[in-house]
Scaffold this active site. Structure first.
Site, mmCIF file in Angstrom:
data_model
loop_
_atom_site.group_PDB
_atom_site.id
_atom_site.type_symbol
_atom_site.label_atom_id
_atom_site.label_comp_id
_atom_site.label_asym_id
_atom_site.label_seq_id
_atom_site.Cartn_x
_atom_site.Cartn_y
_atom_site.Cartn_z
ATOM 1 N N SER A 126 5.424 -3.082 6.184
ATOM 2 C CA SER A 126 4.103 -1.956 6.501
ATOM 3 C C SER A 126 3.384 -1.726 7.483
ATOM 4 O O SER A 126 4.367 -1.429 8.675
ATOM 5 C CB SER A 126 2.600 -3.034 6.815
ATOM 6 O OG SER A 126 1.519 -3.334 6.365
ATOM 7 N N TYR A 151 -0.122 -11.980 9.342
ATOM 8 C CA TYR A 151 -0.055 -11.340 7.978
ATOM 9 C C TYR A 151 1.824 -10.351 8.556
ATOM 10 O O TYR A 151 2.383 -10.301 8.263
ATOM 11 C CB TYR A 151 -0.517 -10.245 7.147
ATOM 12 C CG TYR A 151 -0.360 -9.436 6.339
ATOM 13 C CD1 TYR A 151 0.173 -7.876 6.814
ATOM 14 C CD2 TYR A 151 0.792 -10.089 5.585
ATOM 15 C CE1 TYR A 151 0.793 -7.219 5.772
ATOM 16 C CE2 TYR A 151 1.144 -8.867 4.723
ATOM 17 C CZ TYR A 151 1.120 -7.083 4.926
ATOM 18 O OH TYR A 151 1.252 -6.057 4.089
ATOM 19 N N LYS A 155 5.598 -9.955 8.576
ATOM 20 C CA LYS A 155 6.152 -8.548 8.228
ATOM 21 C C LYS A 155 7.487 -8.071 9.840
ATOM 22 O O LYS A 155 8.273 -7.548 9.264
ATOM 23 C CB LYS A 155 5.101 -7.656 8.308
ATOM 24 C CG LYS A 155 4.673 -7.201 6.943
ATOM 25 C CD LYS A 155 5.543 -7.778 5.507
ATOM 26 C CE LYS A 155 5.131 -7.754 4.203
ATOM 27 N NZ LYS A 155 5.239 -7.286 2.955
HETATM 28 C C1 WQD Z 1 -9.050 0.583 4.991
HETATM 29 C C2 WQD Z 1 -10.084 1.385 6.032
HETATM 30 C C3 WQD Z 1 -11.224 -0.905 6.627
HETATM 31 C C4 WQD Z 1 -12.914 -2.465 3.269
HETATM 32 C C5 WQD Z 1 -4.224 -3.220 4.875
HETATM 33 C C6 WQD Z 1 -3.451 -4.404 5.422
HETATM 34 C C7 WQD Z 1 -2.227 -3.638 5.513
HETATM 35 C C8 WQD Z 1 -2.040 -3.237 3.737
HETATM 36 C C9 WQD Z 1 -3.735 -2.000 3.559
HETATM 37 C C10 WQD Z 1 -0.377 -4.955 2.909
HETATM 38 C C11 WQD Z 1 -10.652 0.276 7.050
HETATM 39 C C12 WQD Z 1 -12.413 0.015 5.855
HETATM 40 C C13 WQD Z 1 -12.380 -1.671 4.079
HETATM 41 C C14 WQD Z 1 -14.203 -2.364 2.930
HETATM 42 C C15 WQD Z 1 -14.237 -0.863 4.942
HETATM 43 N N1 WQD Z 1 -1.981 -4.139 3.317
HETATM 44 N N2 WQD Z 1 -13.346 -0.843 5.132
HETATM 45 N N3 WQD Z 1 -15.135 -1.405 3.503
HETATM 46 O O1 WQD Z 1 -6.702 -2.745 6.310
HETATM 47 O O2 WQD Z 1 -6.188 0.182 6.492
HETATM 48 O O3 WQD Z 1 -4.540 -2.225 5.824
HETATM 49 O O4 WQD Z 1 -5.062 -3.328 3.465
HETATM 50 O O5 WQD Z 1 -0.231 -4.447 3.261
HETATM 51 O O6 WQD Z 1 -1.126 -4.116 5.634
HETATM 52 O O7 WQD Z 1 -3.812 -4.051 6.652
HETATM 53 O O8 WQD Z 1 -6.785 -1.592 4.919
HETATM 54 O O9 WQD Z 1 -8.097 -1.175 2.498
HETATM 55 O O10 WQD Z 1 -8.408 -3.160 3.579
HETATM 56 O O11 WQD Z 1 -9.557 -1.236 5.088
HETATM 57 O O12 WQD Z 1 -15.150 -0.323 5.543
HETATM 58 O O13 WQD Z 1 -15.064 -2.871 1.448
HETATM 59 O O14 WQD Z 1 -11.177 0.317 5.015
HETATM 60 O O15 WQD Z 1 -12.763 -1.078 7.702
HETATM 61 O O16 WQD Z 1 -10.860 0.851 7.955
HETATM 62 P P1 WQD Z 1 -5.819 -1.235 5.707
HETATM 63 P P2 WQD Z 1 -8.162 -1.924 3.879
#
Ligand code: WQD
Length: 342
Positions: A126, A151, A155
């Site tokens: 990741s 998490y 990785k």
């Molecule tokens: C994306 C953006 C949030 C939800 C994570 C893991 C990564 C991978 C992908 C496994 C961010 C914003 C989110 C919401 C929001 N997983 N957001 N409202 O955190 O980049 O990555 O998932 O491998 O390892 O870390 O993904 O989709 O949670 O967030 O504003 O209800 O959307 O703040 O900027 P992230 P995400």
């Protein structure tokens, strides 16, 4: 047909990879403990490809069962290892659950593979391991920063375990460092299946659009980005799945330049949360109810991939854009609403 083991093969990225493997002529066996997925996905995969993958409900932490599996399946030519817990927030709440599951299952798998002389591993890594990169787009030789969650730490440690195992055994491994996987297969028969309240952005967007959630909270618009919301590299899950087939073929055709290689699997483009919302609304001709709230702890401000190595060395690149991914995510949500998995 070469037989490939896919651990976590009923999960989101795993199921899409099983489809691409089968359609590339591989004989696929799935091991999954169904902790974060449904066995119904096996039927869905079969509907798409016409080939029912062999399925074993098994926890990789059960050493004896795993060793017995490999003794009974001596013809496995490679393993694609997805099975792991992956919720960043949950990992901060229950670190030992993550360290035990993600690391102990990997060690068991590597030992079972060594005993079975199965020497090709594609590992699900990741971009989390980069933290907030100092330089963007981030390349594979960027410094690995202190993980921002247990998490992410699993990785990082997993990659180190695999590197050490390649040094002392015949194992060859390729780590694919995913950016943000989104979307669903074009048939809308498989897709992201969050259990409970979604952590990730896209399932929360689609569940808000379909009325399962009252509104989407946008976590912060005070970042140092064009519209103030955080930026990520959103990659269509089918493009990501295809990268696993390419990686497997690189090892089986002995093209690897070293026994451990890592590749960034992203689009190379950054999109903000508001970009995603507005694109989703445009391509699906609807409105999403959202509210800007405070930042989410642990989020990085912006990260997107330098994909030169994946494009030029691995010989893979994305083909599907953000709009197609967001249309497919909506089609999948509508199918879930119709009870496709009931
Ligand atoms: C994306 C953006 C949030 C939800 C994570 C893991 C990564 C991978 C992908 C496994 C961010 C914003 C989110 C919401 C929001 N997983 N957001 N409202 O955190 O980049 O990555 O998932 O491998 O390892 O870390 O993904 O989709 O949670 O967030 O504003 O209800 O959307 O703040 O900027 P992230 P995400």
């Amino acid at each position: 047909m070469a037989k490939i083991l896919v651990t976590g093969g009923t999960g989101y990225i795993g199921s899409h990879t099983v489809v691409e493997l089968q359609q590339s002529g591989y004989d696929v066996v799935i091991i999954d403990n169904l902790a974060n997925s449904s066995e119904k996905i096996v039927e869905q995969i079969t509907k798409i490809t016409g080939i029912k993958p062999e399925f074993h409900k098994m926890d990789l932490c059960d050493r004896n069962k795993l060793f017995t599996f490999f003794e009974n399946n001596k013809d496995i030519k490679g393993v694609i290892h997805f099975a792991a817990y992956k919720a960043v927030g949950e990992s901060a709440e229950f670190p030992l659950k993550y360290y035990y599951n993600n690391l102990f299952s990997l060690v068991n798998l590597l030992e079972a593979m060594q005993k079975a002389e199965c020497n090709n591993l594609v590992f699900s890594s990741s971009c989390t391991i980069y933290g907030q990169p100092e330089e963007l787009p981030v390349s594979e030789n960027a410094p690995i920063q202190q993980a921002m969650s247990p998490y992410g730490n699993t990785k990082q440690i997993s990659e180190e375990i695999i590197v050490d195992q390649t040094k002392t055994s015949s194992l060859h491994a390729i780590a694919l460092r995913y950016f943000n996987p989104i979307g669903a297969h074009k048939t809308a028969l498989i897709g992201e299946l969050p259990l409970g309240v979604p952590n990730n952005l896209i399932p929360f967007v689609t569940q808000t659009a379909i009325g399962k959630r009252e509104k989407l909270r946008v976590f912060g618009n005070d970042y140092n980005t064009p519209d103030g919301t955080a930026v990520r590299d959103y990659i269509h899950v089918v493009d990501l799945a295809k990268a696993h087939v390419v990686a497997l073929e690189r090892m089986s055709s002995k093209k690897s330049e070293s026994k451990f290689e890592a590749f960034n699997i992203g689009t190379g483009n950054g999109n903000s949360v508001l970009d995603v919302i507005l694109t989703f609304e445009k391509v699906n001709n609807l409105k999403v109810n959202y509210e800007i709230v405070e930042r989410r702890a642990g989020d990085v401000e912006q990260v997107w991939a330098n994909t030169d190595k994946a494009n030029k060395v691995l010989g893979w690149k994305t083909e599907l854009g953000l709009d197609v991914a967001l249309q497919s995510a909506w089609n999948w949500e509508k199918n879930l609403e119709k009870g496709i998995l009931e």
